[in-house]
Write a protein that holds these residues in place. Structure first.
Motif, PDB file in Angstrom:
ATOM      1  N   TYR A  90     -13.895   0.903 -33.713  1.00 16.36           N
ATOM      2  CA  TYR A  90     -14.818   2.044 -33.805  1.00 16.36           C
ATOM      3  C   TYR A  90     -14.552   2.908 -32.591  1.00 16.36           C
ATOM      4  N   ILE A  91     -14.189   4.162 -32.812  1.00 13.91           N
ATOM      5  CA  ILE A  91     -13.883   5.029 -31.665  1.00 13.91           C
ATOM      6  C   ILE A  91     -15.028   6.024 -31.452  1.00 13.91           C
ATOM      7  N   ARG A  92     -15.559   5.997 -30.231  1.00 14.76           N
ATOM      8  CA  ARG A  92     -16.627   6.918 -29.830  1.00 14.76           C
ATOM      9  C   ARG A  92     -16.087   7.790 -28.688  1.00 14.76           C
ATOM     10  N   ILE A  93     -16.867   8.788 -28.268  1.00 12.80           N
ATOM     11  CA  ILE A  93     -16.393   9.680 -27.192  1.00 12.80           C
ATOM     12  C   ILE A  93     -15.967   8.866 -25.972  1.00 12.80           C
ATOM     13  N   THR A  94     -16.774   7.829 -25.632  1.00 16.67           N
ATOM     14  CA  THR A  94     -16.501   7.050 -24.422  1.00 16.67           C
ATOM     15  C   THR A  94     -15.271   6.159 -24.546  1.00 16.67           C
ATOM     16  N   ASP A  95     -14.747   5.988 -25.765  1.00 19.66           N
ATOM     17  CA  ASP A  95     -13.547   5.159 -25.945  1.00 19.66           C
ATOM     18  C   ASP A  95     -12.265   5.960 -25.737  1.00 19.66           C
ATOM     19  N   ILE A  96     -12.418   7.252 -25.429  1.00 17.18           N
ATOM     20  CA  ILE A  96     -11.253   8.102 -25.164  1.00 17.18           C
ATOM     21  C   ILE A  96     -11.191   8.303 -23.655  1.00 17.18           C
ATOM     22  N   ASP A  97     -10.077   7.936 -23.057  1.00 21.05           N
ATOM     23  CA  ASP A  97      -9.929   8.053 -21.608  1.00 21.05           C
ATOM     24  C   ASP A  97      -9.972   9.524 -21.180  1.00 21.05           C
ATOM     25  N   ASP A  98     -10.762   9.820 -20.137  1.00 19.21           N
ATOM     26  CA  ASP A  98     -10.921  11.210 -19.693  1.00 19.21           C
ATOM     27  C   ASP A  98      -9.614  11.800 -19.175  1.00 19.21           C
ATOM     28  N   GLU A  99      -8.830  10.969 -18.508  1.00 15.52           N
ATOM     29  CA  GLU A  99      -7.589  11.443 -17.891  1.00 15.52           C
ATOM     30  C   GLU A  99      -6.459  11.529 -18.909  1.00 15.52           C
ATOM     31  N   THR A 100      -6.178  10.382 -19.557  1.00 16.05           N
ATOM     32  CA  THR A 100      -4.974  10.291 -20.399  1.00 16.05           C
ATOM     33  C   THR A 100      -5.227  10.687 -21.852  1.00 16.05           C
ATOM     34  N   HIS A 101      -6.489  10.785 -22.244  1.00 11.40           N
ATOM     35  CA  HIS A 101      -6.872  11.071 -23.637  1.00 11.40           C
ATOM     36  C   HIS A 101      -6.419   9.975 -24.600  1.00 11.40           C
ATOM     37  N   ASP A 119       0.825  -1.216   0.000  1.00 12.83           N
ATOM     38  CA  ASP A 119       0.000   0.000   0.000  1.00 12.83           C
ATOM     39  C   ASP A 119       0.856   1.261   0.000  1.00 12.83           C
ATOM     40  N   GLU A 120       1.958   1.212   0.766  1.00 13.40           N
ATOM     41  CA  GLU A 120       2.856   2.375   0.799  1.00 13.40           C
ATOM     42  C   GLU A 120       3.471   2.619  -0.573  1.00 13.40           C
ATOM     43  N   ILE A 121       3.878   1.528  -1.236  1.00 15.51           N
ATOM     44  CA  ILE A 121       4.474   1.656  -2.573  1.00 15.51           C
ATOM     45  C   ILE A 121       3.442   2.259  -3.535  1.00 15.51           C
ATOM     46  N   ILE A 122       2.209   1.757  -3.445  1.00 16.41           N
ATOM     47  CA  ILE A 122       1.148   2.263  -4.331  1.00 16.41           C
ATOM     48  C   ILE A 122       0.930   3.756  -4.082  1.00 16.41           C
ATOM     49  N   GLN A 123       0.894   4.129  -2.792  1.00 14.95           N
ATOM     50  CA  GLN A 123       0.677   5.542  -2.458  1.00 14.95           C
ATOM     51  C   GLN A 123       1.799   6.427  -2.982  1.00 14.95           C
ATOM     52  N   SER A 124       3.046   5.981  -2.797  1.00 14.63           N
ATOM     53  CA  SER A 124       4.157   6.837  -3.224  1.00 14.63           C
ATOM     54  C   SER A 124       4.213   6.901  -4.761  1.00 14.63           C
ATOM     55  N   THR A 125       3.820   5.806  -5.431  1.00 15.81           N
ATOM     56  CA  THR A 125       3.780   5.829  -6.897  1.00 15.81           C
ATOM     57  C   THR A 125       2.692   6.782  -7.383  1.00 15.81           C
ATOM     58  N   GLU A 126       1.566   6.793  -6.659  1.00 15.07           N
ATOM     59  CA  GLU A 126       0.487   7.730  -7.014  1.00 15.07           C
ATOM     60  C   GLU A 126       0.934   9.180  -6.858  1.00 15.07           C
ATOM     61  N   SER A 127       1.662   9.479  -5.775  1.00 14.13           N
ATOM     62  CA  SER A 127       2.119  10.871  -5.590  1.00 14.13           C
ATOM     63  C   SER A 127       3.141  11.237  -6.659  1.00 14.13           C
ATOM     64  N   GLU A 128       3.979  10.267  -7.024  1.00 17.40           N
ATOM     65  CA  GLU A 128       4.986  10.528  -8.059  1.00 17.40           C
ATOM     66  C   GLU A 128       4.289  10.849  -9.385  1.00 17.40           C
ATOM     67  N   LEU A 129       3.233  10.089  -9.668  1.00 15.38           N
ATOM     68  CA  LEU A 129       2.470  10.295 -10.901  1.00 15.38           C
ATOM     69  C   LEU A 129       1.868  11.704 -10.924  1.00 15.38           C
ATOM     70  N   THR A 130       1.215  12.060  -9.816  1.00 13.56           N
ATOM     71  CA  THR A 130       0.602  13.393  -9.725  1.00 13.56           C
ATOM     72  C   THR A 130       1.654  14.481  -9.914  1.00 13.56           C
ATOM     73  N   ALA A 131       2.823  14.293  -9.292  1.00 13.74           N
ATOM     74  CA  ALA A 131       3.881  15.300  -9.383  1.00 13.74           C
ATOM     75  C   ALA A 131       4.322  15.497 -10.835  1.00 13.74           C
ATOM     76  N   TRP A 132       4.493  14.386 -11.560  1.00 15.46           N
ATOM     77  CA  TRP A 132       4.913  14.499 -12.966  1.00 15.46           C
ATOM     78  C   TRP A 132       3.826  15.110 -13.834  1.00 15.46           C
ATOM     79  N   GLN A 133       2.554  14.775 -13.542  1.00 12.45           N
ATOM     80  CA  GLN A 133       1.446  15.363 -14.311  1.00 12.45           C
ATOM     81  C   GLN A 133       1.408  16.879 -14.099  1.00 12.45           C
ATOM     82  N   GLU A 134       1.657  17.301 -12.855  1.00  9.69           N
ATOM     83  CA  GLU A 134       1.684  18.735 -12.548  1.00  9.69           C
ATOM     84  C   GLU A 134       2.865  19.409 -13.256  1.00  9.69           C
ATOM     85  N   ARG A 135       4.006  18.718 -13.255  1.00  7.23           N
ATOM     86  CA  ARG A 135       5.189  19.256 -13.956  1.00  7.23           C
ATOM     87  C   ARG A 135       4.877  19.487 -15.418  1.00  7.23           C
TER      88      ARG A 135
END
Length: 252
Positions: free
Chosen positions: A94-105, A23-39
């Protein structure tokens, strides 16, 4: 009979502490992800506000940027096909609006479908194509075609903008991820009671145009940031899967 098997107390403690480590590894990986997205957001803001400029390989300055309408740097924008989705035929996606990820596009591969009816060449998505959602809550959502996504046709609630050869599609697409674009979408889609933006309105959106070599440098820089982000995302999914598998094995 009705008995439940419990591991011994020491083993229960070991399992619990192992899980909390994961769980700690998952949490720290999540924060790392957020940090890079913000960067990445910060870098994009600086680039498109022109606070940061790239230089040519010989150290010289690139020409000043121009403002153009999206319609000027693309082929005429077009609407997708009105076909219903049918089970995936193994070849035509067939690509529709819902086939595009909201976060990653990115294109989502978890629920593949094919278009029913006549398959016309003009609805195939190609390199240099950007798809834009034209209706509903996710109006404005964008997707840049990636050849790895395979052969696909686009649906009627999407608009296709094919970026011409004078521009790098990645550079134009990046501008659909900025705050300026998000604000424009909010404003433009509110005009008609039902949220939506038509091809004419999209064509009139103002994009910034750098010289092609500078566009490529910017697109490469953003791609390298995406590579890091994708790698962390993959790592995070792997840890989550691992935890899921562990839990299943322990409580079989």
């Amino acid at each position: 009979s009705g008995r439940v098997c419990f591991p011994s107390l020491p083993e229960q403690r070991k399992i619990a502490s192992f899980l909390s480590t994961i769980d700690e590894i998952i949490q720290s990986t999540e924060s790392e992800l957020t940090a890079w997205q913000e960067r990445k957001k910060g870098v994009m803001q600086k680039i498109f506000n022109r606070e940061v400029r790239f230089k040519a390989d010989d150290g010289s300055e690139f020409p000043e940027w121009e403002e153009k309408r999206l319609g000027e740097v693309c082929e005429p924008l077009m609407y997708g096909m009105g076909a219903a989705a049918i089970p995936y035929d193994g070849q035509n996606k067939y690509i529709r609006i819902t086939d595009i990820d909201d976060e990653t596009h990115k294109y989502k591969f978890n629920d593949l479908v094919s278009p029913g009816g006549m398959l016309e060449e003009k609805y195939i998505v190609c390199k240099g194509d950007i798809l834009l959602a034209r209706t509903g809550a996710s109006t404005g959502k964008s997707y840049l075609y990636n050849e790895k996504d395979g052969k696909m046709y686009f649906a009627g609630f999407l608009i296709k903008a094919h970026v011409n050869d004078e521009c790098d599609a990645r550079f134009i697409y990046a501008q659909t991820l900025t705050m300026k674009y998000k604000n424009w979408v909010k404003l433009t889609s509110m005009r008609s009671g039902q949220p939506g933006i038509n091809a004419n309105e999209y064509s009139s959106y103002t994009v910034s145009i750098a010289s092609l070599p500078e566009q490529k440098k910017i697109a490469d820089c953003l791609s390298s940031l995406d590579d890091v982000i994708n790698q962390i995302q993959a790592e995070l999914s792997a840890w989550k899967e691992f935890k899921k598998g562990l839990l299943q094995q322990m409580f079989v």
